[in-house]
Design a protein around this motif. Sequence first.
Motif, PDB file in Angstrom:
ATOM      1  N   LEU A 144       0.822  -1.402  -0.091  1.00 60.47           N
ATOM      2  CA  LEU A 144       0.017  -0.028  -0.069  1.00 60.47           C
ATOM      3  C   LEU A 144       0.797   1.161  -0.060  1.00 60.47           C
ATOM      4  O   LEU A 144       0.634   2.077  -0.740  1.00 60.47           O
ATOM      5  N   VAL A 145       2.034   1.311   0.885  1.00 62.16           N
ATOM      6  CA  VAL A 145       2.738   2.464   0.921  1.00 62.16           C
ATOM      7  C   VAL A 145       3.549   2.665  -0.512  1.00 62.16           C
ATOM      8  O   VAL A 145       3.514   3.680  -0.742  1.00 62.16           O
ATOM      9  N   ALA A 146       3.778   1.532  -0.936  1.00 58.76           N
ATOM     10  CA  ALA A 146       4.895   1.620  -2.233  1.00 58.76           C
ATOM     11  C   ALA A 146       3.717   2.227  -3.490  1.00 58.76           C
ATOM     12  O   ALA A 146       4.321   2.938  -4.551  1.00 58.76           O
ATOM     13  N   LYS A 147       2.435   1.812  -3.366  1.00 58.71           N
ATOM     14  CA  LYS A 147       1.496   2.259  -4.492  1.00 58.71           C
ATOM     15  C   LYS A 147       1.004   3.696  -4.427  1.00 58.71           C
ATOM     16  O   LYS A 147       0.361   4.082  -5.090  1.00 58.71           O
ATOM     17  N   THR A 148       1.053   3.984  -2.981  1.00 62.52           N
ATOM     18  CA  THR A 148       0.554   5.158  -2.739  1.00 62.52           C
ATOM     19  C   THR A 148       1.283   6.487  -2.138  1.00 62.52           C
ATOM     20  O   THR A 148       1.083   7.662  -2.314  1.00 62.52           O
ATOM     21  N   GLY A 149       2.506   5.906  -1.708  1.00 62.13           N
ATOM     22  CA  GLY A 149       3.320   7.150  -1.236  1.00 62.13           C
ATOM     23  C   GLY A 149       2.910   7.802   0.103  1.00 62.13           C
ATOM     24  O   GLY A 149       3.687   8.818   0.375  1.00 62.13           O
ATOM     25  N   MET A 150       1.843   7.052   0.516  1.00 60.20           N
ATOM     26  CA  MET A 150       1.674   7.512   2.170  1.00 60.20           C
ATOM     27  C   MET A 150       2.868   7.520   3.254  1.00 60.20           C
ATOM     28  O   MET A 150       3.882   6.680   2.997  1.00 60.20           O
ATOM     29  N   ARG A 151       2.789   8.447   4.077  1.00 61.28           N
ATOM     30  CA  ARG A 151       3.602   8.471   5.361  1.00 61.28           C
ATOM     31  C   ARG A 151       3.272   7.176   6.203  1.00 61.28           C
ATOM     32  O   ARG A 151       2.097   6.590   6.105  1.00 61.28           O
ATOM     33  N   PHE A 152       4.290   6.934   6.974  1.00 60.43           N
ATOM     34  CA  PHE A 152       3.911   5.668   7.754  1.00 60.43           C
ATOM     35  C   PHE A 152       2.910   5.719   8.648  1.00 60.43           C
ATOM     36  O   PHE A 152       1.977   4.763   8.691  1.00 60.43           O
ATOM     37  N   SER A 153       2.648   6.916   9.411  1.00 58.75           N
ATOM     38  CA  SER A 153       1.592   7.182  10.384  1.00 58.75           C
ATOM     39  C   SER A 153       0.212   7.227   9.599  1.00 58.75           C
ATOM     40  O   SER A 153      -1.015   6.941  10.173  1.00 58.75           O
ATOM     41  N   GLU A 154       0.229   7.760   8.369  1.00 58.03           N
ATOM     42  CA  GLU A 154      -1.184   7.624   7.508  1.00 58.03           C
ATOM     43  C   GLU A 154      -1.555   6.347   7.333  1.00 58.03           C
ATOM     44  O   GLU A 154      -2.669   6.016   7.348  1.00 58.03           O
ATOM     45  N   ALA A 155      -0.487   5.610   6.812  1.00 58.96           N
ATOM     46  CA  ALA A 155      -0.975   4.231   6.296  1.00 58.96           C
ATOM     47  C   ALA A 155      -1.508   3.455   7.437  1.00 58.96           C
ATOM     48  O   ALA A 155      -2.443   2.464   7.173  1.00 58.96           O
ATOM     49  N   LEU A 156      -0.814   3.459   8.689  1.00 56.15           N
ATOM     50  CA  LEU A 156      -1.312   2.889   9.731  1.00 56.15           C
ATOM     51  C   LEU A 156      -2.857   3.419  10.067  1.00 56.15           C
ATOM     52  O   LEU A 156      -3.777   2.507  10.635  1.00 56.15           O
ATOM     53  N   ALA A 157      -3.005   4.313   9.694  1.00 48.03           N
ATOM     54  CA  ALA A 157      -4.464   4.908  10.168  1.00 48.03           C
ATOM     55  C   ALA A 157      -5.371   4.758   9.221  1.00 48.03           C
ATOM     56  O   ALA A 157      -6.942   4.820   9.316  1.00 48.03           O
TER      57      ALA A 157
END
Length: 308
Positions: A144-157
């Motif tokens: 998900l992070v690789a495909k969206t570029g989200m920050r760690f804390s954003e992806a956790l939420a």
Amino acid sequence: MLSDMNSTDLFCNYYRQWIEVYKKDAIREATMAKYRMTQKWVEKLVPDLKISELTRTAYQQLLNDYAREHERQTTLDFHHQLKGAILDAVDEGLLERDPTRKAIIKGKTPKVKKIKYLNQFELHTLIAHLDLKEDPNWDWFILLVAKTGMRFSEALAITPADFDFARQTLSVSKTWDYKGEGGFLPTKNKSSVRKIQIDWQIVVKFSELIKSLPEDEPIFVGQEKIYNSTVNDVLTRHCKECGISVISIHGLRHTHASLLFFAGVSIASVARRLGHASMTTTQKTYLHIIQELENKDVDLVMRTLSGL
């Protein structure tokens, strides 16, 4: 509490109280930690300095001493965190003049920081190596992070309710307090609240993954406390087993941005997708990539003009 202070009290004590009165519970915990670190440096560098002794010269010397061990930007942040308290001391009559006026900010020359990211082949290799089980695991998180570029804390939420599969979007409106006690927190800045377009592969995979999960609960957060290092260890293992460059979860965010740049996506679009407060942040972070692309542009311009 501050009204009990007088000009003969120690400045480090005044600053500690000022933080408690004006900053505690008013700012993010991460920002509060920076103020407390500034407080520790004040106690280390000027433990015996009284408020009345805080002249322009004394304040400049404090900045100079701090700057010997820090880069200029860090020294500037140190100055800004002190200035608010000092201006309040002036307003309260503890100081006659503002000692921070015309302060000169120094600091060590910053090291050249080249961000770590994977090229397209390496990212493809990593994604193919992920073990995407029926239930959410850190491999799903990495995808998900690789495909969206989200920050760690954003992806956790991220919760199932944040996905809009019909419109192929993912809403980022909160972060997860993994450094503290857990729970949702606001995003880093207003620009971080955004909708990210997701590709059809994410739509297909995640629609199946989350179909039976609670709508408003984080997909990747369980009962145990989450550490950034835990996820980075999983990613490191994958990188080593694949024989590709070892990067961190934050490096996946850089990878996402760099691939978009090399694909020809504009700085403005990348900035919006990453949730940067301004394009200046994007330009500073990815300066060497942008310069590399500009060099290619120069070659293209010359080839085009020479063919006229």
